[in-house]
Design an enzyme around this catalytic site. Structure first.
Site, PDB file in Angstrom:
ATOM      1  N   GLU A   1       7.252   1.706  11.617  1.00  0.00           N
ATOM      2  CA  GLU A   1       6.877   1.986  10.300  1.00  0.00           C
ATOM      3  C   GLU A   1       5.931   0.499   9.985  1.00  0.00           C
ATOM      4  OE1 GLU A   1       9.896   2.231   7.558  1.00  0.00           O
ATOM      5  OE2 GLU A   1      10.731   4.054   8.434  1.00  0.00           O
ATOM      6  N   PRO A   2       4.839   0.099  10.551  1.00  0.00           N
ATOM      7  CA  PRO A   2       4.136  -0.945  10.701  1.00  0.00           C
ATOM      8  C   PRO A   2       2.970  -0.688   9.397  1.00  0.00           C
ATOM      9  CG  PRO A   2       3.451   0.185  12.195  1.00  0.00           C
ATOM     10  CD  PRO A   2       4.393   0.974  11.923  1.00  0.00           C
TER      11      PRO A   2
ATOM     12  N   ARG B   1       1.572  -4.275   7.400  1.00  0.00           N
ATOM     13  CA  ARG B   1       0.907  -5.762   7.564  1.00  0.00           C
ATOM     14  C   ARG B   1       0.279  -5.693   8.871  1.00  0.00           C
ATOM     15  NH1 ARG B   1       2.563  -9.709   4.133  1.00  0.00           N
ATOM     16  NH2 ARG B   1       4.750  -8.944   4.156  1.00  0.00           N
TER      17      ARG B   1
ATOM     18  N   ARG C   1      -0.441 -11.622  -4.386  1.00  0.00           N
ATOM     19  CA  ARG C   1       0.650 -12.125  -3.512  1.00  0.00           C
ATOM     20  C   ARG C   1       0.972 -13.817  -3.561  1.00  0.00           C
ATOM     21  NH1 ARG C   1       0.464 -12.486   1.464  1.00  0.00           N
ATOM     22  NH2 ARG C   1       2.399 -11.984   1.941  1.00  0.00           N
TER      23      ARG C   1
ATOM     24  N   TYR D   1       4.466 -14.351  -4.567  1.00  0.00           N
ATOM     25  CA  TYR D   1       5.357 -15.065  -3.345  1.00  0.00           C
ATOM     26  C   TYR D   1       4.947 -16.551  -2.996  1.00  0.00           C
ATOM     27  CZ  TYR D   1       5.522 -10.029  -2.646  1.00  0.00           C
ATOM     28  OH  TYR D   1       5.462  -8.607  -2.927  1.00  0.00           O
TER      29      TYR D   1
ATOM     30  N   CYS E   1      -5.227 -15.117 -18.084  1.00  0.00           N
ATOM     31  CA  CYS E   1      -4.711 -16.190 -18.914  1.00  0.00           C
ATOM     32  C   CYS E   1      -3.260 -16.290 -18.415  1.00  0.00           C
ATOM     33  CB  CYS E   1      -4.713 -15.764 -20.289  1.00  0.00           C
ATOM     34  SG  CYS E   1      -6.543 -15.258 -20.697  1.00  0.00           S
TER      35      CYS E   1
HETATM   36  N1  LLP Z   1       9.006   0.405   6.052  1.00  0.00           N
HETATM   37  C1  LLP Z   1       9.679   0.251   4.805  1.00  0.00           C
HETATM   38  C2  LLP Z   1      10.726   0.945   4.455  1.00  0.00           C
HETATM   39  C3  LLP Z   1       9.346  -0.738   4.224  1.00  0.00           C
HETATM   40  O1  LLP Z   1       9.936  -1.083   2.894  1.00  0.00           O
HETATM   41  C4  LLP Z   1       8.275  -1.669   4.463  1.00  0.00           C
HETATM   42  C5  LLP Z   1       7.706  -2.719   3.572  1.00  0.00           C
HETATM   43  C6  LLP Z   1       7.530  -1.212   5.778  1.00  0.00           C
HETATM   44  C7  LLP Z   1       8.094  -0.353   6.402  1.00  0.00           C
HETATM   45  C8  LLP Z   1       6.098  -1.914   6.084  1.00  0.00           C
HETATM   46  O2  LLP Z   1       6.421  -3.332   6.522  1.00  0.00           O
HETATM   47  P1  LLP Z   1       5.436  -4.142   6.926  1.00  0.00           P
HETATM   48  O3  LLP Z   1       5.038  -3.869   8.474  1.00  0.00           O
HETATM   49  O4  LLP Z   1       4.094  -4.169   6.273  1.00  0.00           O
HETATM   50  O5  LLP Z   1       6.040  -5.335   6.994  1.00  0.00           O
HETATM   51  N2  LLP Z   1       4.057  -6.954  -0.856  1.00  0.00           N
HETATM   52  C9  LLP Z   1       4.946  -7.821   0.107  1.00  0.00           C
HETATM   53  C10 LLP Z   1       5.265  -6.946   1.084  1.00  0.00           C
HETATM   54  C11 LLP Z   1       6.549  -5.976   0.637  1.00  0.00           C
HETATM   55  C12 LLP Z   1       6.879  -5.279   1.973  1.00  0.00           C
HETATM   56  C13 LLP Z   1       7.702  -4.118   1.638  1.00  0.00           C
HETATM   57  N3  LLP Z   1       8.164  -3.153   2.477  1.00  0.00           N
HETATM   58  C14 LLP Z   1       4.079  -8.778   0.541  1.00  0.00           C
HETATM   59  O6  LLP Z   1       2.852  -8.708   0.078  1.00  0.00           O
HETATM   60  O7  LLP Z   1       4.187  -9.455   1.485  1.00  0.00           O
END
Ligand code: LLP
Length: 427
Positions: free
Chosen positions: A286-287, A289, A325, A329, A355
């Site tokens: 489930e990629p 990012r 972001r 974070y 603001c």
């Molecule tokens: N699958 C599930 C169940 C997830 O909760 C997530 C991300 C992904 C897949 C995708 O993960 P990735 O491959 O993108 O790492 N807003 C935060 C990131 C939150 C991620 C939440 N879950 C940020 O801007 O860093």
């Protein structure tokens, strides 16, 4: 390779100078590179192929939350991607983009009755269920519709992903998934429910992981469970390891996708014991990012330079509402001048007009800039636009996708009137 690079001193997206995009579409604008998206998705697809996996034994389900623009979804769908969604709204986006619901998996801890109904009516591939209460609700909803819901249980493997605490999800103290020690019981329950079909197992331990060791450790823990389930006659069709591989924001060195998938498939091959209808278990990813993060940037213009006693500020026309972001974070994003200037560099905080003291996009960057210059906030393709808001009644940015020397507007800028169009005065 980066699809954002300088040509004759001007930063370009593929072959298009960002100055041209700002002239045509204004700023702030999210700019995506189609070639980068294709390349990043292909890293997964090629690794599957190199490990002798076809669609029935490996499926990439792009995580829609990272960037849900329907042009992005359409492109990925045409490349063969499935989708990981977390709401009914995301399902409707996938369908509007021409995505195939039979390749959709539905994650998230709080699925509503309506969302379950919607997903069942479109015959999605699988519900990633996160609690026993959800399992019972899904059984009920599927029963009302005379259907059987395909289910995977999201197991919390209690593995430390070693990432930012806000984006770490696989520890006991996180709200996600079913506790590892309770998973067997939950599967036994699932197997007895008449409108549930047990299909798989999944986990997701966190995001922006640079090392694959925690993911492989989580896989080991899932494999142990699958073996236990098989002994009990509960045979799973797939194993879904979630997303999570990180990208380079600054000096980060994430594991190469091919290396990670190579090690993961080697583990599955070595295990091999598990067969579903004579085939090796299907592996899902489930990629988010790692597919879209470095395929996008946020283009913004310097409105003012403010030389304070303690700090210099570049006040730009993008803000925390456009890219959350950093505020949320303390995330680091590269900042590049769109046109390189020779001149004295000064240290600036790049801030927006909102603001809030938390409204900053980057801190202490050495730049030679002047009022009216364009800046590119890099690596903003993932969790940029999708996390944006209308705070301060700011219209959301436009989005464009560059393909070679073509630029396509894939979301026009919101107008102020649209921002309060749904509101009404008291009678
Ligand atoms: N699958 C599930 C169940 C997830 O909760 C997530 C991300 C992904 C897949 C995708 O993960 P990735 O491959 O993108 O790492 N807003 C935060 C990131 C939150 C991620 C939440 N879950 C940020 O801007 O860093």
């Amino acid at each position: 390779m980066s699809h954002f690079s300088y040509k004759n001193g001007a930063l370009c997206a593929e072959n298009v100078p960002l100055t041209e995009i700002a002239r045509q579409f204004g700023s702030p604008t999210y700019v995506y590179s189609k070639a980068a998206l294709v390349e990043n998705f292909s890293a997964y697809a090629n690794a599957c192929r190199e490990n002798q996996r076809d669609a029935s034994t490996a499926l990439v389900c792009y995580s829609v939350k990272s960037n849900s623009n329907i042009a992005v979804l359409d492109l990925l769908s045409k490349l063969g991607s499935g989708f990981d969604i977390v709401s009914g709204g995301e399902l409707l986006r996938v369908i509007a983009a021409g995505g195939d619901p039979s390749k959709v998996i539905f994650s998230g801890v709080g699925k509503t009755h309506e969302e379950m109904k919607l997903a069942l009516s479109h015959d999605i591939l699988c519900f990633n269920v996160e609690s026993t209460a959800e399992l019972h609700r899904l059984n009920e909803v599927a029963g009302e519709m005379g259907k059987q819901a395909p289910v995977s249980l999201r197991v919390n493997p209690n593995v430390d992903a070693k990432t930012h605490p806000y984006i770490s999800t696989g520890l006991k103290e996180n709200k996600f998934g079913i506790a590892y020690d309770e998973a067997l019981t939950a599967y036994r329950t699932a197997a007895t429910l008449p409108h549930i079909r047990v299909a798989g197992i999944d986990c997701h331990i966190g995001s922006q992981l640079l090392d694959d060791a925690p993911l492989l450790e989580a896989l080991d823990r899932l494999i142990e469970l699958v073996d236990r389930l098989t002994q009990e006659g509960i045979v799973l069709h797939h194993i879904d390891i979630g997303g999570g591989i990180g990208i380079t924001y600054d000096k980060d060195k994430p594991v190469a996708i091919g290396d990670y998938l190579g090690r993961l498939f080697a583990k599955i091959d070595k295990w091999r014991l598990h067969q579903y209808k004579g085939k090796p278990i299907q592996v899902m990813f489930e990629p988010g990012r790692s597919i879209v993060g470095n395929a996008g940037l946020l283009l913004t213009e310097v409105e003012y330079l403010k030389h304070g006693a303690a700090k210099n500020f570049a006040i730009v026309n993008a803000a925390m509402n456009d890219l959350m972001r950093p505020a949320m974070y303390e995330a680091w994003h590269g900042v590049q001048p769109v046109v390189q200037r020779v001149g004295e560099q000064k240290t600036y905080d790049i801030v927006g007009p909102v603001c809030e003291s938390g409204d900053w996009l980057a801190r202490e960057r050495s730049l030679a800039i002047e009022q009216g210059d364009l800046l590119a906030i890099m690596s903003a393709g993932a969790y940029g636009m999708t996390m944006s808001s209308n705070y301060n009644t700011r219209g959301r940015a436009a989005e464009v996708m560059v393909d070679g020397d073509q630029v396509h507007l894939i979301r026009r800028r919101e107008t102020p009137g649209e921002l309060f169009a749904l509101e009404t005065l008291l009678p």
